[in-house]
Write a protein that holds these residues in place. Structure first.
Motif: not given
Lengths: 479, 145
Positions: B100, B64, A262, A424, A421, B66-67, A431-433, B97, A266-267, A270
């Motif tokens: 789903n 989607n 999944n 995860r 965070n 970050p954070g 990704r966080f930042d 994008s 998605h990644d 994008a």
């Protein structure tokens, strides 16, 4: 006479011929052996001088020969008796010899052991040959017979099982009621099987419970005698547990795989959408004759394509991790860490300092590529998340060897990870930042460590720093 | 009249594409760009009478990020609206994008979310945004139309 002698000599058990008057006329070798006397001594003696307690039902005190003569031919009589030295024997008296003879003789077969009959040894042999444990109980629950397998299953020698109440083999919580169950059963006297669907256990002599399947069969209604056939399910249960464990693992793997698919899909989609957006703008820029904007957007699209090609490589690497074991080699972990640090430092972050506290005894026998990947990711993260507000950026790497495990900690005094965070960090594509890369590195680190049989955890305080601790099992007798 | 619009997305290139499409449409004010849900909450939803645009604000938000992801940001926005520290009149559109169905279902569960636009934003998408906004606030658009 010779025909009879022949026949008794060939009789497959100890046997005697006895005249109408109760005198032994012939004795075969096996009978002589059983009676522990030469044939010549046995022959000519009254039967009741060699075997005691013989009685044949109706008249207890009747001398043997009188009894014999009163016994109609064709009838088979069986009786427990004892030899003069006190050993149990079973005596079977069969019909008289062939018709037309002048004097009547009796054929007496002997067998060692107690009643019920010469078949008891056969019965034991047959029962002992069975893989199932078999016990017989009487109406009071006393064990009257136990097969060798029963002794093995419950951990008792056969002598101590005989006479024991069967309730003693029942687990504690049921023991109280077992007597009632037995009484109920002896009223109904219908075969009953237990343990296949419901869980039934028996108690071993040493106290532990054994999963069993048990079939109760009434064999003698008058005496409420019950035969219990017991199958040890220990292995069966172990196999079943193993299978369900495997199923659980597969389920987990499946869930992980589908989560992976999944996020991966998605990644991967994008950036393609981004490129699509840019290219459609490029067309418009082209039509409008805006060459600068067109060039800028084409370059942007190219950049995204390139960086995502490398991302796909990472994803392939991740998908392949956790498959075949790679070969181990002996190498200096310290030297590799120094090398990794050197290559990471050349990329930037000039001010960072790496402090070593390696106490694992250096040379390790591990999958070198995996170890390098793990350490490179952890060190690169530590480098990337330095805290600009602190005067120095310090990264510590420490190791120990304990209980045949390599324990390592990679810590930093960087900006730390917020509680939300932290949950995860090991998830794919988290990704966080703006400092986060593809969100694959730590997922890959965890996967590799778990593949090597180890585990990783993270501890972090926002604003103070982060610490990744992991352990990897080492093999026995390794330096 | 023009619609005030904000794009919350961590991808610079996607914000750029959206900005160009919305500019070209002509029905929108200059796009306010925000890099993440966290940044949006920090900058625009922390104090009373902070961001209170003259008209309801159209927000395009990525999922989607970050954070806080898009949904977590919207949930927090709802909370802060109740506390009176967030813009009250907003039209939120998911801008992603992801095709789903789970994401679409999650979007539909928020009363603040009025639509779901898949990237990249094209001319038709920009017009759809405009129409959805009009439908939500017919009076505002008509009075200056």
């Amino acid at each position: 006479m010779s025909t009879i002698l022949l026949s008794i000599d060939h009789f497959p058990a100890p046997a005697l011929l006895v005249s109408e008057s109760g005198v032994i006329t012939e004795c075969n070798l096996m009978a002589a052996e059983l009676l522990k006397a030469p044939r010549s001594e046995v022959e000519g003696k009254p039967l009741d001088s060699l075997l005691v307690d013989l009685w044949f039902g109706r008249q207890n005190s009747t001398p043997v020969h009188a009894l014999l003569s009163a016994t109609p031919p064709e009838t088979l009589l069986k009786q427990s008796s004892k030899t003069m030295d006190g050993r149990d024997v079973t005596v079977s008296i069969s019909a008289g010899p062939s018709e037309g003879r002048t004097s009547v003789s009796y054929c007496i077969a002997l067998s060692q052991g107690e009643a019920p009959g010469s078949s008891s040894q056969n019965f034991r042999d047959i029962v002992d040959a069975s893989a199932s444990a078999i016990i017989m109980c009487d109406a009071t629950g006393a064990i009257r017979f136990a097969s060798r397998a029963a002794g093995g299953l419950f951990g008792y020698d056969l002598d101590s099982l005989i006479g024991m109440c069967v309730d003693q083999l029942v687990p504690g919580k049921l023991k109280r009621h077992h007597k009632d169950y037995r009484i109920e059963f002896s009223k109904a006297m219908k075969p009953r099987a237990m343990g296949r669907k419901s869980k039934v256990t028996a108690v071993h002599k040493e106290g532990h419970e054994i999963p069993i399947e048990i079939v109760l069969t009434p064999v003698n209604e008058a005496d409420a005698e019950i035969m219990c056939t017991i199958v040890d399910l220990t292995e069966h249960v172990a196999t079943r547990t193993e299978i369900s464990q495997k199923a659980k693992e597969l389920e987990q793997l499946n869930a992980e795989l589908s989560a992976f698919a999944n996020s991966a899909s998605h990644d991967l989609k994008a950036p393609l959408c981004s490129i699509e957006g840019l290219l459609s703008l490029c067309l418009e820029d082209l039509e409008a004759g805006d060459a600068d904007e067109l060039k800028k957007n084409l370059e942007e699209a190219l950049l995204i394509s390139r960086s995502n090609a490398s991302k796909v490589e990472k994803i392939i690497e991740l998908a392949q991790a956790g498959q075949a074991k790679l070969h181990k080699e002996r190498f200096s972990l310290r030297a590799d860490i120094v090398e990794i640090w050197r290559s990471l430092r050349s990329v930037g972050s000039a001010g960072a300092v790496l402090e070593f506290d390696l106490r694992h005894g250096d040379i390790v026998n591990l999958e070198r590529a995996a170890m390098n990947m793990i350490l490179a990711n952890l060190l690169s993260n530590a480098l990337r998340y330095g805290d600009p507000e602190k005067p120095s950026h310090v990264i510590r790497i420490s190791s120990r060897r304990e209980n045949n495990q390599l324990q390592m900690v990679v810590g930093d005094n960087g900006r730390g990870i917020s509680g939300g965070n932290l949950q995860r960090v090991f998830t794919y594509f988290s990704r966080f930042d703006e400092l986060s890369n593809e969100g694959v590195g730590l997922a890959l680190v965890r996967k590799q460590i778990e593949r090597l049989g180890g585990a990783i955890s993270v501890h972090s305080v926002e604003g103070q720093g982060t610490e990744f601790s992991f352990l990897i099992p080492l093999e026995e007798r390794e330096e | 009249m023009k619609i005030p619009v904000m794009v919350i997305d961590d991808e610079t290139v996607d914000r750029y594409t959206a900005k160009r499409r919305l500019d070209k449409h002509g029905g929108f004010e200059e796009v306010v760009e925000v890099c993440s849900g966290d940044q949006f909450l920090e900058r625009h939803c922390t104090e009373k009478n902070g961001l209170q645009p003259h008209r309801p604000l159209l927000i395009l938000i990525d999922i989607n990020m970050p954070g806080r992801n898009g949904f977590e940001t919207i949930a927090e926005l709802e909370k802060r609206q109740k506390l009176g520290i967030a813009p009250q009149a907003v039209v939120v559109m998911m801008f992603t994008s992801s095709g789903n169905p789970k994401d679409k279902a999650a979007a539909a569960s928020f009363s603040l979310v009025r639509g779901y636009i898949e990237k990249p934003l094209d001319a038709a998408g920009a017009e759809e945004l405009y129409q959805i906004y009009r439908a939500a606030f017919p009076n505002i658009v008509d009075e200056t139309a």
